[in-house]
Design a protein around this motif. Structure first.
Motif, PDB file in Angstrom:
ATOM      1  N   ASN A   1       0.845  -1.196   0.000  1.00 20.02           N
ATOM      2  CA  ASN A   1       0.000   0.000   0.000  1.00 20.02           C
ATOM      3  C   ASN A   1       0.880   1.245   0.000  1.00 20.02           C
ATOM      4  O   ASN A   1       1.724   1.412   0.879  1.00 20.02           O
ATOM      5  N   ALA A   2       0.681   2.079  -1.001  1.00 23.96           N
ATOM      6  CA  ALA A   2       1.548   3.247  -1.187  1.00 23.96           C
ATOM      7  C   ALA A   2       1.379   4.237  -0.038  1.00 23.96           C
ATOM      8  O   ALA A   2       0.255   4.588   0.319  1.00 23.96           O
ATOM      9  N   PRO A   3       2.503   4.696   0.549  1.00 27.72           N
ATOM     10  CA  PRO A   3       2.398   5.638   1.669  1.00 27.72           C
ATOM     11  C   PRO A   3       2.298   7.092   1.194  1.00 27.72           C
ATOM     12  O   PRO A   3       2.077   7.992   1.988  1.00 27.72           O
ATOM     13  N   CYS A   4       2.472   7.316  -0.123  1.00 24.17           N
ATOM     14  CA  CYS A   4       2.624   8.687  -0.636  1.00 24.17           C
ATOM     15  C   CYS A   4       1.300   9.414  -0.869  1.00 24.17           C
ATOM     16  O   CYS A   4       1.199  10.629  -0.670  1.00 24.17           O
ATOM     17  N   CYS A   5       0.275   8.662  -1.338  1.00 25.84           N
ATOM     18  CA  CYS A   5      -0.937   9.283  -1.895  1.00 25.84           C
ATOM     19  C   CYS A   5      -1.579  10.322  -0.969  1.00 25.84           C
ATOM     20  O   CYS A   5      -1.933  11.405  -1.416  1.00 25.84           O
ATOM     21  N   VAL A   6      -1.693   9.978   0.315  1.00 26.76           N
ATOM     22  CA  VAL A   6      -2.358  10.915   1.238  1.00 26.76           C
ATOM     23  C   VAL A   6      -1.588  12.230   1.370  1.00 26.76           C
ATOM     24  O   VAL A   6      -2.162  13.261   1.716  1.00 26.76           O
TER      25      VAL A   6
ATOM     26  N   HIS B   1       7.784   3.703  -7.421  1.00 27.33           N
ATOM     27  CA  HIS B   1       6.776   4.304  -8.289  1.00 27.33           C
ATOM     28  C   HIS B   1       5.406   3.997  -7.707  1.00 27.33           C
ATOM     29  O   HIS B   1       5.109   2.858  -7.379  1.00 27.33           O
ATOM     30  N   CYS B   2       4.579   5.015  -7.595  1.00 28.73           N
ATOM     31  CA  CYS B   2       3.223   4.801  -7.114  1.00 28.73           C
ATOM     32  C   CYS B   2       2.278   4.828  -8.313  1.00 28.73           C
ATOM     33  O   CYS B   2       2.246   5.799  -9.062  1.00 28.73           O
ATOM     34  N   PHE B   3       1.526   3.747  -8.475  1.00 27.28           N
ATOM     35  CA  PHE B   3       0.596   3.670  -9.609  1.00 27.28           C
ATOM     36  C   PHE B   3      -0.748   4.275  -9.260  1.00 27.28           C
ATOM     37  O   PHE B   3      -1.685   4.197 -10.028  1.00 27.28           O
ATOM     38  N   ASN B   4      -0.830   4.887  -8.102  1.00 26.54           N
ATOM     39  CA  ASN B   4      -2.054   5.563  -7.698  1.00 26.54           C
ATOM     40  C   ASN B   4      -1.908   7.087  -7.872  1.00 26.54           C
ATOM     41  O   ASN B   4      -2.586   7.699  -8.671  1.00 26.54           O
ATOM     42  N   CYS B   5      -0.945   7.707  -7.154  1.00 25.97           N
ATOM     43  CA  CYS B   5      -0.800   9.169  -7.263  1.00 25.97           C
ATOM     44  C   CYS B   5       0.357   9.546  -8.181  1.00 25.97           C
ATOM     45  O   CYS B   5       0.614  10.719  -8.426  1.00 25.97           O
ATOM     46  N   ASN B   6       1.083   8.550  -8.672  1.00 23.99           N
ATOM     47  CA  ASN B   6       2.166   8.762  -9.636  1.00 23.99           C
ATOM     48  C   ASN B   6       3.443   9.358  -9.051  1.00 23.99           C
ATOM     49  O   ASN B   6       4.292   9.852  -9.787  1.00 23.99           O
TER      50      ASN B   6
HETATM   51 ZN   LIG Z   1       0.899   7.461  -4.115  1.00 29.89          ZN
END
Ligand SMILES: [Zn+2]
Length: 339
Positions: free
Chosen positions: A28-33, A58-63
């Motif tokens: 689970n990406a920690p960056c998006c929030v 690389h985060c495939f959610n928020c990029n």
């Molecule tokens: Zn992210």
């Protein structure tokens, strides 16, 4: 040794993760929030670590992307990622130092080039018909100079800029953006990528008129390779008067922070004594840099004014004497001086 950073990142990944045969570990990406997106619950953060010690995320959610390669510095983005993964400040500081040691191990020349190749600015011509004040001073000029040129020369002298080191230009153009201004070339990797110009007649607005791509950092070309620190200031005259670098703004963005960190030195911020200066200090805290509150801040609004009053050597010495790396102390002083 080359794997110190990669090993550390792997050690702080969330417990719930999957590794694919191709070597990607997803969690689970920690960056998006932190980037204005909702929290990732579908394991869209991916990290790959290679044999050579390099790591990319690389985060495939928020990029959000961040990477590290042995021989390079730990970028601001990469440090953010570490923080979001739960690393504490002490660990991050230690890794920053390790990255510098690794950088010295790996061929330094090769690395320097790689760092510089990452950021490019478009070459731009200086305005036509400019006269170099330096050249004018070294030539024996017998003709009578136009009054405005004399004012330009007086202005540069009054700011105590070393003209043997810095080339400042003037033009007789009456175009608004150039009239009654001295022109300071912006140099990147040996080529001119634009200029900034400063009005030398009171009341001419705007005070600065500039023409260069965003994210440029002024005066990186005059940093000595063996110097241990780099002083970051706001304006070009501040930078020229103590051979520091200037962000030409009252905030230092992330790309500029990377350019400054790529110099591989201890970064010391000296902000102007005005409301905008407080922003620079906030940036410094965010990037984990040192800040100096030299004694002359009581009587001078910026570095250049202090150099004019007290001389370059005194100003440099007081900046180093007052440098502060404790976040708590930097914050306390900021409140005391800027509120
Ligand atoms: Zn992210």
């Amino acid at each position: 040794m080359l794997n110190i950073v990669a090993d550390f990142v792997k050690s702080i990944l969330p417990a719930k993760k999957k590794t694919t045969p191709s070597g990607w570990t997803s969690f689970n990406a920690p960056c998006c929030v932190h980037n204005g997106e909702s929290a990732d619950t579908r394991g869209r953060g991916g990290l790959t670590a290679n044999q050579d010690g390099s790591v990319s995320y690389h985060c495939f959610n928020c990029n959000f992307k961040a990477s590290y390669q042995p021989g390079r510095h730990l970028t601001f983005k990469f440090r953010k990622l570490l923080k979001w993964l739960g690393a504490d400040d002490t660990d991050i500081k230690r890794l920053v130092i390790e990255a510098i040691r690794i950088r010295e191990l790996v061929n330094p020349e090769e690395v320097k080039q790689e760092e510089e190749e990452r950021i490019e600015f478009k070459a731009r011509d200086l305005p036509q018909g400019t006269i170099s004040i330096r050249r004018l001073q070294s030539a024996k000029i017998t003709e009578i100079l136009p009054g405005l040129l004399n004012s330009a020369i007086d202005y540069v002298k009054s700011r105590r800029i070393d003209l043997t080191k810095y080339d400042i230009l003037w033009t007789d153009s009456t175009e608004h953006s150039l009239h009654q201004r001295v022109i300071i070339p912006c140099i990147w990797q040996g080529k001119t990528i634009g200029y900034t110009s400063r009005a030398f007649v009171d009341g001419v607005k705007p005070k600065y008129y500039s023409h260069y791509e965003p994210n440029f950092v002024f005066n990186t070309n005059n940093q000595l390779p063996d110097s241990k620190f780099v002083i970051v200031c706001e304006g070009p005259f501040d930078a020229m008067s103590i051979d520091g670098v200037a962000v030409l703004n009252n905030e230092c963005n992330e790309t500029q922070a990377d350019i400054i960190e790529a110099l591989g030195k201890e970064v010391i911020v000296v902000a102007d004594r005005d409301r905008a200066g407080a922003k620079m200090i906030k940036n410094a805290l965010e990037y984990g840099w040192s800040v100096s509150y030299p004694v002359w801040l009581e009587t001078s609004k910026d570095i250049n004014e202090a150099v004019v009053k007290y001389g370059k050597l005194f100003v440099l010495k007081t900046i180093l004497d007052a440098k502060q790396s404790s976040k708590l102390k930097i914050e306390l002083m900021r409140k005391k001086l800027y509120n």
